[in-house]
Design an enzyme around this catalytic site. Sequence first.
Site, PDB file in Angstrom:
ATOM      1  N   ASN A   1      -9.859 -18.914   4.233  1.00 49.18           N
ATOM      2  CA  ASN A   1      -8.782 -19.316   3.320  1.00 49.18           C
ATOM      3  C   ASN A   1      -7.965 -20.401   4.011  1.00 49.18           C
ATOM      4  O   ASN A   1      -7.283 -20.136   5.000  1.00 49.18           O
ATOM      5  CB  ASN A   1      -7.938 -18.067   3.018  1.00 49.18           C
TER       6      ASN A   1
ATOM      7  N   HIS B   1      -8.362 -21.550  -5.987  1.00 46.81           N
ATOM      8  CA  HIS B   1      -7.959 -21.489  -4.582  1.00 46.81           C
ATOM      9  C   HIS B   1      -8.846 -20.448  -3.900  1.00 46.81           C
ATOM     10  O   HIS B   1      -9.024 -19.347  -4.420  1.00 46.81           O
ATOM     11  CB  HIS B   1      -6.482 -21.101  -4.480  1.00 46.81           C
TER      12      HIS B   1
ATOM     13  N   CYS C   1      -0.203 -21.881  -1.012  1.00 47.69           N
ATOM     14  CA  CYS C   1      -1.578 -22.027  -1.538  1.00 47.69           C
ATOM     15  C   CYS C   1      -1.626 -22.847  -2.821  1.00 47.69           C
ATOM     16  O   CYS C   1      -2.670 -23.393  -3.166  1.00 47.69           O
ATOM     17  CB  CYS C   1      -2.200 -20.660  -1.779  1.00 47.69           C
TER      18      CYS C   1
HETATM   19  O1  UT7 Z   1      -4.077 -17.318  -0.023  1.00 49.39           O
HETATM   20  C1  UT7 Z   1      -2.856 -16.697  -0.323  1.00 49.39           C
HETATM   21  C2  UT7 Z   1      -3.018 -15.498  -1.073  1.00 49.39           C
HETATM   22  N1  UT7 Z   1      -3.693 -14.493  -0.287  1.00 49.39           N
HETATM   23  C3  UT7 Z   1      -4.563 -13.731  -0.879  1.00 49.39           C
HETATM   24  O2  UT7 Z   1      -4.844 -13.927  -2.028  1.00 49.39           O
HETATM   25  C4  UT7 Z   1      -5.135 -12.534  -0.125  1.00 49.39           C
HETATM   26  C5  UT7 Z   1      -5.056 -11.322  -0.999  1.00 49.39           C
HETATM   27  N2  UT7 Z   1      -5.442 -10.091  -0.366  1.00 49.39           N
HETATM   28  C6  UT7 Z   1      -6.663  -9.859   0.146  1.00 49.39           C
HETATM   29  O3  UT7 Z   1      -7.507 -10.721   0.115  1.00 49.39           O
HETATM   30  C7  UT7 Z   1      -6.971  -8.493   0.664  1.00 49.39           C
HETATM   31  O4  UT7 Z   1      -5.893  -7.630   0.382  1.00 49.39           O
HETATM   32  C8  UT7 Z   1      -7.305  -8.433   2.172  1.00 49.39           C
HETATM   33  C9  UT7 Z   1      -8.642  -9.081   2.453  1.00 49.39           C
HETATM   34  C10 UT7 Z   1      -6.242  -9.147   2.981  1.00 49.39           C
HETATM   35  C11 UT7 Z   1      -7.378  -6.991   2.634  1.00 49.39           C
HETATM   36  O5  UT7 Z   1      -8.377  -6.308   1.880  1.00 49.39           O
HETATM   37  P1  UT7 Z   1      -8.070  -4.907   1.194  1.00 49.39           P
HETATM   38  O6  UT7 Z   1      -9.315  -4.483   0.581  1.00 49.39           O
HETATM   39  O7  UT7 Z   1      -6.872  -5.090   0.306  1.00 49.39           O
HETATM   40  O8  UT7 Z   1      -7.745  -4.002   2.435  1.00 49.39           O
HETATM   41  P2  UT7 Z   1      -6.418  -3.189   2.759  1.00 49.39           P
HETATM   42  O9  UT7 Z   1      -5.348  -4.107   3.255  1.00 49.39           O
HETATM   43  O10 UT7 Z   1      -6.089  -2.289   1.628  1.00 49.39           O
HETATM   44  O11 UT7 Z   1      -6.926  -2.313   3.960  1.00 49.39           O
HETATM   45  C12 UT7 Z   1      -7.979  -1.356   3.818  1.00 49.39           C
HETATM   46  C13 UT7 Z   1      -8.302  -0.816   5.184  1.00 49.39           C
HETATM   47  C14 UT7 Z   1      -7.077  -0.337   5.943  1.00 49.39           C
HETATM   48  O12 UT7 Z   1      -7.437   0.803   6.696  1.00 49.39           O
HETATM   49  P3  UT7 Z   1      -7.110   2.292   6.151  1.00 49.39           P
HETATM   50  O13 UT7 Z   1      -5.628   2.329   5.975  1.00 49.39           O
HETATM   51  O14 UT7 Z   1      -7.849   2.412   4.849  1.00 49.39           O
HETATM   52  O15 UT7 Z   1      -7.628   3.150   7.232  1.00 49.39           O
HETATM   53  C15 UT7 Z   1      -6.779  -1.484   6.872  1.00 49.39           C
HETATM   54  O16 UT7 Z   1      -6.099  -1.062   8.043  1.00 49.39           O
HETATM   55  O17 UT7 Z   1      -8.895  -1.841   5.993  1.00 49.39           O
HETATM   56  C16 UT7 Z   1      -8.158  -1.966   7.210  1.00 49.39           C
HETATM   57  N3  UT7 Z   1      -8.208  -3.353   7.620  1.00 49.39           N
HETATM   58  C17 UT7 Z   1      -9.177  -3.852   8.373  1.00 49.39           C
HETATM   59  N4  UT7 Z   1     -10.269  -3.280   8.917  1.00 49.39           N
HETATM   60  C18 UT7 Z   1     -11.083  -4.076   9.635  1.00 49.39           C
HETATM   61  C19 UT7 Z   1      -7.332  -4.354   7.316  1.00 49.39           C
HETATM   62  N5  UT7 Z   1      -7.739  -5.501   7.883  1.00 49.39           N
HETATM   63  C20 UT7 Z   1      -8.889  -5.209   8.549  1.00 49.39           C
HETATM   64  C21 UT7 Z   1      -9.768  -5.995   9.309  1.00 49.39           C
HETATM   65  N6  UT7 Z   1     -10.862  -5.381   9.825  1.00 49.39           N
HETATM   66  N7  UT7 Z   1      -9.597  -7.304   9.526  1.00 49.39           N
END
Ligand code: UT7
Length: 335
Positions: free
Chosen positions: A292, A262, A116
């Site tokens: 992204n 980014h 990135c």
């Molecule tokens: O570009 C390179 C750098 N990348 C980034 O900067 C990305 C950085 N990270 C993020 O943007 C976020 O961490 C994400 C958008 C990827 C994920 O968001 P989050 O708020 O951190 O969610 P999480 O991974 O903590 O997951 C929360 C919940 C989980 O369920 P439980 O365990 O709470 O029941 C996940 O299983 O959301 C669930 N989940 C989803 N639900 C519906 C994860 N992905 C999805 C999805 N749809 N696509």
Amino acid sequence: MDNKRRTVITGIGHYVPPRVVTNFDLEKMINTSDDWIRERTGIVERHWAEPGVGTSDLATEAALRAIADAGIDRSEIDFIIAATLSPDHYFPGIGVMVQAKLGLGEIGALDVRDQCSGFIYALSAADQYIRTGTYKKILLVAAELQSSNLDFSDEGRDMAVLFGDGAGAVILEPNDSGDGRGVLSCHLFSDGRFVNELWMEKPSSKDNPTFRTEFFEQGKFYPRMNGRTVFKNACDRMPQAVLFGLKHLGLTVGDIDYLIPHQANDRISQMVARGLKIPEEKVIRNISKYGNTTAASIPIALSEAVKDGRIKPGMLIALTAFGAGFTWGSAFIRW
Ligand code: UT7
């Protein structure tokens, strides 16, 4: 080296493949929802390439637009820098493919692998070549095609909803006029202790043989991320890199006309703005339309903002990125 010389962007363009994939489309492929994606990422839709299209094709389209914008003949380009984490092939990189597709002469083609942060790393290299007089018209292209290798299972849905395909390109030339326009400085950072927080674990040269059926079965060829660790580091590191650059230049946050972070996640961009205490209207955000696009996100956002007239001559533009490695950085341009 002439100290007055600055590296100036004389042409810019971007390209995204025509197929639009909305969150509602994803609901049919992945266990997800439009609400979840909008709320957690700010993404509404993204563009995905059709099978048969490669990263170098997207890069070539963006390059053609930048060349046209610069008003140069493509034969004048004397060096290529290409940034991507998703090349057409494991090797060689896409730089040589862009060279061939554009029908350029036997000029050098450097591939940058800083994910990135790739555009900022590549810009920093280009800036050195231009200011030392080594090259006079560099094509810098950042392109990404991630849609062909996403994991639609619950394990991979966090990343599958995030990524989009696209490319952005610039033409860089020396500015010896002394008017101050051009790249002011670039600042690069990395911390390899975080390699496996955001990576594609396989294929790995450590495995002999490298390609094994069990790795496919275990989903090891998909990108994986510890989202929360990446999120937190992105929110901390991008403001740090901007403040580092401002201090180096003797400028303040108030001097920035536009910040282009980014486009990792809209919540991250908002946190970066808050961390820097920069008003949201000065932060360029377009992730809702493109997702992204990793290395391509900054040049796509820059290209859009130049074309729609938001960015005007004389403005101070700050760029900042964070991504796998971890790598991060900032760059400052007097437009
Ligand atoms: O570009 C390179 C750098 N990348 C980034 O900067 C990305 C950085 N990270 C993020 O943007 C976020 O961490 C994400 C958008 C990827 C994920 O968001 P989050 O708020 O951190 O969610 P999480 O991974 O903590 O997951 C929360 C919940 C989980 O369920 P439980 O365990 O709470 O029941 C996940 O299983 O959301 C669930 N989940 C989803 N639900 C519906 C994860 N992905 C999805 C999805 N749809 N696509």
